[in-house]
Design an enzyme around this catalytic site. Structure first.
Site, PDB file in Angstrom:
ATOM      1  N   ASP A 120       0.830  -1.196   0.000  1.00 17.53           N
ATOM      2  CA  ASP A 120       0.000   0.000   0.000  1.00 17.53           C
ATOM      3  C   ASP A 120       0.870   1.254   0.000  1.00 17.53           C
ATOM      4  OD1 ASP A 120      -2.283  -1.539   0.089  1.00 17.53           O
ATOM      5  OD2 ASP A 120      -2.496  -1.429   2.266  1.00 17.53           O
TER       6      ASP A 120
ATOM      7  N   TYR B  72       6.030  -8.733   8.822  1.00  7.54           N
ATOM      8  CA  TYR B  72       5.639  -7.332   8.978  1.00  7.54           C
ATOM      9  C   TYR B  72       5.716  -6.893  10.430  1.00  7.54           C
ATOM     10  CZ  TYR B  72       3.335  -7.968   4.397  1.00  7.54           C
ATOM     11  OH  TYR B  72       3.055  -8.242   3.076  1.00  7.54           O
TER      12      TYR B  72
ATOM     13  N   ASP C 235      -7.701   0.918   7.230  1.00 12.82           N
ATOM     14  CA  ASP C 235      -6.539   1.590   7.822  1.00 12.82           C
ATOM     15  C   ASP C 235      -6.937   3.026   8.153  1.00 12.82           C
ATOM     16  OD1 ASP C 235      -6.457   3.035   5.440  1.00 12.82           O
ATOM     17  OD2 ASP C 235      -4.721   1.964   4.642  1.00 12.82           O
TER      18      ASP C 235
ATOM     19  N   ARG D 124      -4.054  -5.196   6.907  1.00  9.18           N
ATOM     20  CA  ARG D 124      -5.170  -4.285   7.221  1.00  9.18           C
ATOM     21  C   ARG D 124      -6.399  -5.078   7.651  1.00  9.18           C
ATOM     22  NH1 ARG D 124      -7.109  -1.980   2.484  1.00  9.18           N
ATOM     23  NH2 ARG D 124      -5.670  -3.094   1.139  1.00  9.18           N
TER      24      ARG D 124
END
Length: 314
Positions: A38, A66, A80, A174
């Site tokens: 993103d 992550y 988000d 997300r």
């Protein structure tokens, strides 16, 4: 330039933006990224160059790691903090809420069915979901199996929780934050995301676009471009015998027999394979050490069959 370079994607860039910038820096067209991040996310984005673009699909399928910050108490249309707020409520800072949050977060460890978000690059009937979402349309999506391989709470300072996540391909962090908030009953969304690893590529070894541009101007970038066989280092290596017909076969992407490979550790390759059991996938080189590609042993035909060839053109 053929191979892979480990790029640090900064906030504000799309993965396509990074490819476009790289094309300008390197003055070459054949460049591809290995998985969409993103625009507001940052971190590891391996970029494939030249013949290395054959690796794009393979790296997209690799395990990723992550570090994410989840904001509890807020639900948005994009899942988000950049999106429109759909609901919001205060999250109590208490031991009871911390225990409940911890239990809920860790319950997502393992396989689960995840519904892809509307704001994503997936296609439905030829249209990107985010295009439909921006037009105010929501379409039916099918849940997809994903797996959270590792899930660690690094910091809990409610309403924010910092997590380390190792997951399978196709996992939306997300959506994971959204699903955790939903299960917890207070809603949740992702506040920030850093991709720290894609397979063997780590954030510590990544280069920002500015650094890549400087290294290219200095003529020093080549040392940071990893060869295609780098990601296959864990596979056994087979090399063709010098002077045999093996080189001709593999140079043309043809199958070959075990006896065409060189001796290893005082035993012929055939003896080693007979003793240790036939190896399935191997990385194959010609007699001069040039990487050819990935082959797989065919038990029925009793020979190695090409799976992915990196020698030659695109």
């Amino acid at each position: 330039m053929d191979g892979i370079i480990n790029v640090y994607k900064e906030k504000g860039y799309t993965s396509h933006d990074v490819v476009a910038k790289m094309r300008g820096i390197l003055r070459m067209k054949k460049i591809g990224h290995t998985g969409t991040l993103d625009p507001e996310a940052e971190g590891v984005l391996p970029v494939c160059l030249g013949k290395g673009t054959k690796l794009c699909g393979l790296l997209t399928d690799k395990t990723k790691e992550y570090q994410a910050v989840m904001l509890l108490g807020r639900e948005t249309d994009t899942q988000d903090t950049t999106g429109k707020t759909l609901s919001e409520q205060a999250v109590e800072k208490s031991e009871q809420m911390e225990r409940a949050a911890t239990e809920t977060i860790l319950s997502f460890l393992g396989p689960y069915l995840q519904l892809p978000p509307m704001y994503s690059a997936l296609k439905v009937n030829g249209k990107r979901l985010y295009e439909l979402a921006r037009a105010g349309r929501e379409v039916e999506r099918q849940p997809r199996p994903v797996e959270i391989l590792e899930l660690e709470i690094l910091k809990m300072a409610l309403p924010r929780v910092t997590m380390r996540i190792v997951c399978s391909k196709g996992t939306y962090i997300r959506t994971l934050c959204h699903d955790i908030g939903k299960k917890l009953g207070c809603g949740g969304c992702m506040e920030s995301l850093l991709r720290t690893r894609v397979d063997c590529f780590t954030v510590a070894d990544s280069l920002r676009l500015e650094e890549i541009e400087t290294l290219q101007a200095q003529g020093a970038l080549a040392r940071y471009i990893l060869p295609a066989d780098y990601i296959f280092a864990s596979l056994p290596k087979l090399m063709m015998q010098a002077g045999g017909e093996g080189d001709k076969l593999v140079h043309n992407g043809n199958p070959f027999y075990v006896g065409m490979t060189v001796a290893e550790e005082g035993r012929t390759r055939q003896e080693k394979l007979s003793q240790d059991g036939l190896i399935s996938d191997v990385r194959v080189y010609d007699s001069q050490g040039q990487f050819i590609g990935i082959y797989r042993y065919d038990n029925r035909k009793r020979r190695y069959q090409p799976q992915k060839i990196f020698l030659g053109g695109s």
